[in-house]
Design a protein around this motif. Structure first.
Motif, mmCIF file in Angstrom:
data_model
loop_
_atom_site.group_PDB
_atom_site.id
_atom_site.type_symbol
_atom_site.label_atom_id
_atom_site.label_comp_id
_atom_site.label_asym_id
_atom_site.label_seq_id
_atom_site.Cartn_x
_atom_site.Cartn_y
_atom_site.Cartn_z
ATOM 1 N N GLU A 36 0.825 -1.132 -0.059
ATOM 2 C CA GLU A 36 -0.091 -0.114 0.105
ATOM 3 C C GLU A 36 0.789 1.249 0.036
ATOM 4 O OE1 GLU A 36 -3.447 2.033 2.773
ATOM 5 O OE2 GLU A 36 -3.148 0.191 2.997
ATOM 6 N N GLN A 37 2.062 0.993 0.762
ATOM 7 C CA GLN A 37 2.862 2.509 0.622
ATOM 8 C C GLN A 37 3.409 2.682 -0.603
ATOM 9 O OE1 GLN A 37 3.274 4.576 3.541
ATOM 10 N NE2 GLN A 37 4.070 5.681 1.837
ATOM 11 N N ASP A 38 3.787 1.810 -1.382
ATOM 12 C CA ASP A 38 4.072 1.968 -2.847
ATOM 13 C C ASP A 38 3.286 2.803 -3.431
ATOM 14 O OD1 ASP A 38 6.595 0.637 -2.117
ATOM 15 O OD2 ASP A 38 5.840 -1.357 -3.063
ATOM 16 N N VAL A 39 1.985 2.369 -3.223
ATOM 17 C CA VAL A 39 0.864 2.812 -4.038
ATOM 18 C C VAL A 39 0.672 4.424 -3.518
ATOM 19 C CG1 VAL A 39 -1.558 3.243 -4.485
ATOM 20 C CG2 VAL A 39 -0.496 0.767 -4.460
ATOM 21 N N VAL A 40 0.618 4.655 -2.394
ATOM 22 C CA VAL A 40 0.798 5.920 -1.847
ATOM 23 C C VAL A 40 1.930 6.856 -2.269
ATOM 24 C CG1 VAL A 40 0.932 7.434 0.300
ATOM 25 C CG2 VAL A 40 -0.473 5.483 0.111
ATOM 26 N N ASP A 41 3.094 6.234 -2.424
ATOM 27 C CA ASP A 41 3.988 6.970 -2.994
ATOM 28 C C ASP A 41 3.847 7.244 -4.422
ATOM 29 O OD1 ASP A 41 5.264 6.890 -0.411
ATOM 30 O OD2 ASP A 41 6.734 4.949 -0.979
ATOM 31 N N MET A 42 3.382 6.357 -5.225
ATOM 32 C CA MET A 42 3.480 6.633 -6.576
ATOM 33 C C MET A 42 2.136 7.580 -6.714
ATOM 34 S SD MET A 42 1.901 4.137 -9.692
ATOM 35 C CE MET A 42 0.261 4.378 -8.935
ATOM 36 N N VAL A 43 1.064 7.603 -6.064
ATOM 37 C CA VAL A 43 0.034 8.843 -6.250
ATOM 38 C C VAL A 43 0.780 9.914 -5.757
ATOM 39 C CG1 VAL A 43 -2.053 9.593 -5.031
ATOM 40 C CG2 VAL A 43 -1.789 7.264 -5.818
ATOM 41 N N ASN A 44 1.571 10.314 -4.660
ATOM 42 C CA ASN A 44 2.297 11.564 -4.255
ATOM 43 C C ASN A 44 3.081 12.071 -5.483
ATOM 44 O OD1 ASN A 44 0.596 11.732 -2.003
ATOM 45 N ND2 ASN A 44 2.252 10.660 -0.649
ATOM 46 N N GLU A 45 3.822 10.928 -6.104
ATOM 47 C CA GLU A 45 4.543 11.419 -7.286
ATOM 48 C C GLU A 45 3.994 12.019 -8.142
ATOM 49 O OE1 GLU A 45 7.310 8.431 -8.421
ATOM 50 O OE2 GLU A 45 7.729 7.911 -6.457
ATOM 51 N N ILE A 46 2.807 11.477 -8.713
ATOM 52 C CA ILE A 46 2.108 12.070 -9.774
ATOM 53 C C ILE A 46 1.620 13.340 -9.543
ATOM 54 C CG2 ILE A 46 0.065 11.490 -11.131
ATOM 55 C CD1 ILE A 46 0.685 8.665 -11.050
ATOM 56 N N ARG A 47 0.872 13.347 -8.301
ATOM 57 C CA ARG A 47 0.333 14.726 -7.981
ATOM 58 C C ARG A 47 1.505 15.855 -7.870
ATOM 59 N NH1 ARG A 47 -2.961 12.820 -2.611
ATOM 60 N NH2 ARG A 47 -4.901 12.107 -3.672
ATOM 61 N N GLU A 48 2.823 15.206 -7.564
ATOM 62 C CA GLU A 48 3.654 16.589 -7.520
ATOM 63 C C GLU A 48 4.135 16.830 -8.926
ATOM 64 O OE1 GLU A 48 8.430 17.303 -6.207
ATOM 65 O OE2 GLU A 48 7.203 15.390 -5.036
ATOM 66 N N GLU A 49 4.217 16.019 -9.824
ATOM 67 C CA GLU A 49 4.446 16.139 -11.108
ATOM 68 C C GLU A 49 3.395 16.955 -11.939
ATOM 69 O OE1 GLU A 49 4.872 12.262 -13.260
ATOM 70 O OE2 GLU A 49 6.661 11.885 -11.888
ATOM 71 N N MET A 50 2.032 16.845 -11.570
ATOM 72 C CA MET A 50 0.936 17.495 -11.962
ATOM 73 C C MET A 50 0.834 19.017 -11.662
ATOM 74 S SD MET A 50 -1.987 14.492 -11.958
ATOM 75 C CE MET A 50 -3.376 15.725 -12.657
ATOM 76 N N TRP A 51 1.259 19.052 -10.466
ATOM 77 C CA TRP A 51 1.273 20.301 -9.631
ATOM 78 C C TRP A 51 2.553 21.295 -10.457
ATOM 79 C CZ3 TRP A 51 4.657 23.592 -7.357
ATOM 80 C CH2 TRP A 51 3.962 24.694 -6.694
ATOM 81 N N LYS A 52 3.493 20.669 -10.687
ATOM 82 C CA LYS A 52 4.677 21.325 -11.420
ATOM 83 C C LYS A 52 4.238 21.704 -12.694
ATOM 84 C CE LYS A 52 8.546 19.140 -8.770
ATOM 85 N NZ LYS A 52 9.434 18.397 -8.833
ATOM 86 N N GLU A 53 3.591 20.838 -13.302
ATOM 87 C CA GLU A 53 3.279 21.287 -14.773
ATOM 88 C C GLU A 53 2.254 22.223 -14.893
ATOM 89 O OE1 GLU A 53 1.682 17.714 -16.714
ATOM 90 O OE2 GLU A 53 3.671 16.548 -16.441
ATOM 91 N N ARG A 54 1.409 22.438 -13.632
ATOM 92 C CA ARG A 54 0.370 23.258 -13.944
ATOM 93 C C ARG A 54 0.847 24.603 -13.333
ATOM 94 N NH1 ARG A 54 -4.453 19.525 -11.785
ATOM 95 N NH2 ARG A 54 -4.904 18.655 -13.705
ATOM 96 N N TYR A 55 1.683 24.677 -12.306
ATOM 97 C CA TYR A 55 1.889 26.051 -11.690
ATOM 98 C C TYR A 55 3.403 26.274 -11.761
ATOM 99 C CZ TYR A 55 -2.718 24.790 -9.923
ATOM 100 O OH TYR A 55 -4.095 24.363 -9.634
ATOM 101 N N GLU A 56 4.206 25.717 -11.732
ATOM 102 C CA GLU A 56 5.507 25.935 -11.725
ATOM 103 C C GLU A 56 6.101 26.492 -13.151
ATOM 104 O OE1 GLU A 56 8.435 23.221 -10.351
ATOM 105 O OE2 GLU A 56 7.794 23.253 -8.170
ATOM 106 N N ASN A 57 5.712 25.938 -14.396
ATOM 107 C CA ASN A 57 5.769 26.519 -15.540
ATOM 108 C C ASN A 57 4.961 27.602 -16.008
ATOM 109 O OD1 ASN A 57 8.079 24.851 -15.406
ATOM 110 N ND2 ASN A 57 6.884 23.115 -16.193
#
Length: 91
Positions: free
Chosen positions: A68-89
């Motif tokens: 389950e922790q692997d799944v949580v980590d993957m979701v967090n990574e995807i959220r971070e990537e999406m946030w960067k794509e939307r707001y940092e650039n």
């Protein structure tokens, strides 16, 4: 075996034991599946969930998800990537 009577409007009352076995609650949807000369009656949500499980079979292993922790980590990574794509650039 349970028996239900069909009304003039094509309605039936599902016996309580069947509703319990299918975990049907007020407002739930049911599905009728034709298999040869038989019609199978099932909880639509359960059938959809089983189809989703089948579709994702082997994906956890392919993605290297072991718990389950692997799944949580993957979701967090995807959220971070999406946030960067939307707001940092967005300068």
């Amino acid at each position: 075996m349970e028996i239900a009577k069909v009304t003039s409007k094509g309605q039936i009352t599902i016996p309580i034991d069947i509703r319990k076995k299918l975990n049907l609650k007020d407002g739930d949807k049911v599905i009728f599946i034709e298999e040869g000369d038989k019609i199978i009656f099932a909880n639509a949500a359960k059938v959809a969930f089983m189809n989703i499980q089948k579709a994702f079979e082997g994906e956890a292993e392919r993605l290297g998800l072991k718990n389950e922790q692997d799944v949580v980590d993957m979701v967090n990574e995807i959220r971070e990537e999406m946030w960067k794509e939307r707001y940092e650039n967005n300068d």
